[in-house]
Design a protein around this motif. Structure first.
Motif, PDB file in Angstrom:
ATOM      1  N   VAL A 188      29.972 121.579 -37.027  1.00 27.70           N
ATOM      2  CA  VAL A 188      30.932 122.231 -36.130  1.00 27.70           C
ATOM      3  C   VAL A 188      32.290 122.225 -36.813  1.00 27.70           C
ATOM      4  CG1 VAL A 188      31.314 120.034 -34.929  1.00 27.70           C
ATOM      5  CG2 VAL A 188      31.984 122.181 -33.834  1.00 27.70           C
ATOM      6  N   GLN A 189      33.045 123.322 -36.640  1.00 21.74           N
ATOM      7  CA  GLN A 189      34.343 123.420 -37.303  1.00 21.74           C
ATOM      8  C   GLN A 189      35.164 124.525 -36.644  1.00 21.74           C
ATOM      9  OE1 GLN A 189      33.999 123.399 -41.588  1.00 21.74           O
ATOM     10  NE2 GLN A 189      36.018 124.311 -41.893  1.00 21.74           N
ATOM     11  N   PHE A 190      36.502 124.411 -36.749  1.00 22.52           N
ATOM     12  CA  PHE A 190      37.400 125.465 -36.287  1.00 22.52           C
ATOM     13  C   PHE A 190      37.777 126.351 -37.477  1.00 22.52           C
ATOM     14  CE2 PHE A 190      37.964 122.284 -32.976  1.00 22.52           C
ATOM     15  CZ  PHE A 190      38.033 123.057 -31.827  1.00 22.52           C
ATOM     16  N   PHE A 191      37.854 127.665 -37.227  1.00 27.63           N
ATOM     17  CA  PHE A 191      38.173 128.620 -38.281  1.00 27.63           C
ATOM     18  C   PHE A 191      39.231 129.604 -37.797  1.00 27.63           C
ATOM     19  CE2 PHE A 191      33.822 127.308 -39.198  1.00 27.63           C
ATOM     20  CZ  PHE A 191      33.833 127.145 -40.576  1.00 27.63           C
ATOM     21  N   ASP A 192      40.068 130.071 -38.749  1.00 26.51           N
ATOM     22  CA  ASP A 192      40.966 131.181 -38.460  1.00 26.51           C
ATOM     23  C   ASP A 192      40.116 132.428 -38.235  1.00 26.51           C
ATOM     24  OD1 ASP A 192      43.319 129.686 -38.772  1.00 26.51           O
ATOM     25  OD2 ASP A 192      43.337 130.034 -40.949  1.00 26.51           O
ATOM     26  N   VAL A 193      40.498 133.253 -37.269  1.00 30.96           N
ATOM     27  CA  VAL A 193      39.690 134.435 -36.960  1.00 30.96           C
ATOM     28  C   VAL A 193      39.720 135.461 -38.089  1.00 30.96           C
ATOM     29  CG1 VAL A 193      39.901 134.128 -34.466  1.00 30.96           C
ATOM     30  CG2 VAL A 193      41.578 135.539 -35.695  1.00 30.96           C
ATOM     31  N   ASP A 194      40.696 135.364 -38.993  1.00 30.52           N
ATOM     32  CA  ASP A 194      40.752 136.274 -40.142  1.00 30.52           C
ATOM     33  C   ASP A 194      40.219 135.630 -41.414  1.00 30.52           C
ATOM     34  OD1 ASP A 194      41.894 138.477 -38.769  1.00 30.52           O
ATOM     35  OD2 ASP A 194      43.853 137.487 -38.824  1.00 30.52           O
TER      36      ASP A 194
END
Length: 212
Positions: free
Chosen positions: A176-182
């Protein structure tokens, strides 16, 4: 390699085969004559063969996929949760089956509401507890650029507000990880598309709901 025109032809043939199978399934549900039952069963077998050919599967495997699909034929419902951190990055999970990333979610479960389903999937697949804030989108996957599927699928995406982190407790995801939408990782495009994630980010900020 499938050309754009070849891809369009495949999608059209899949749609025809799915429709044929839906008619057979509904006919089998309402048929009262053994002769009608036999005819609808034959139509179902033809549809299984068509779907198997297009999906490079055995007809018996396609039949097994649809074995639990009885009664009036309906699209399948896929429920997803879009959750963001304070920096506006989106929460994604890595699918264990293919190593690709997606929003937490899956098939709608019997006995829980769509919003409850989205929260449950987020908790099990990402470890994060979320409060469901509102509905962001209702998409018919046939109207988007997803890879062809033997099923006709509607997708509901809910906005989740993160409450606390935890541990992944399901077997379907392994990271699981957070990512920039771009700046997204390789996505499981049968589940979610890059342009859909960017659209969800915009819907979250605008307060709008999008539907097909």
């Amino acid at each position: 390699m499938t050309t754009p025109s070849g891809q369009d032809s495949l999608i059209a043939r899949l749609a025809q085969a799915r429709r044929l199978l839906a008619l057979a399934q509904t006919g089998l549900h309402y048929a009262t004559s053994p002769f009608d039952t036999e005819r609808y069963a034959e139509i179902a077998r033809i549809a299984h063969l068509q779907l198997a050919e297009m999906a490079s599967m055995q007809a018996c495997d396609v039949a097994a996929l649809f074995a639990s699909e009885t009664g009036y034929a309906n699209p399948k419902l896929d429920v997803r949760c879009a959750a963001f951190n304070e920096a506006g990055q989106i929460l994604l999970v890595r699918e264990a089956v293919d190593g690709l990333w997606s929003l937490p979610g899956g098939w709608a479960d019997v006995g829980v509401s769509p919003a409850e389903n989205a929260a449950k999937e987020a908790r099990e697949e990402s470890g994060y507890t979320v409060n469901i804030v509102r509905l962001l989108a209702v998409w018919d996957m046939l109207k988007h650029g997803h890879p062809p599927s033997v099923f006709h699928i509607w997708k509901l995406v809910f906005l989740g507000e993160i409450v606390q982190a935890g541990e992944i407790c399901g077997a379907e995801t392994d990271a699981v990880q957070f990512f920039d939408v771009d700046d997204l990782p390789a996505l499981s495009q049968g589940r979610i598309l890059p342009e859909q994630i960017r659209r969800l980010h915009a819907l979250r900020n605008s307060g709008d709901v999008e539907f097909d």
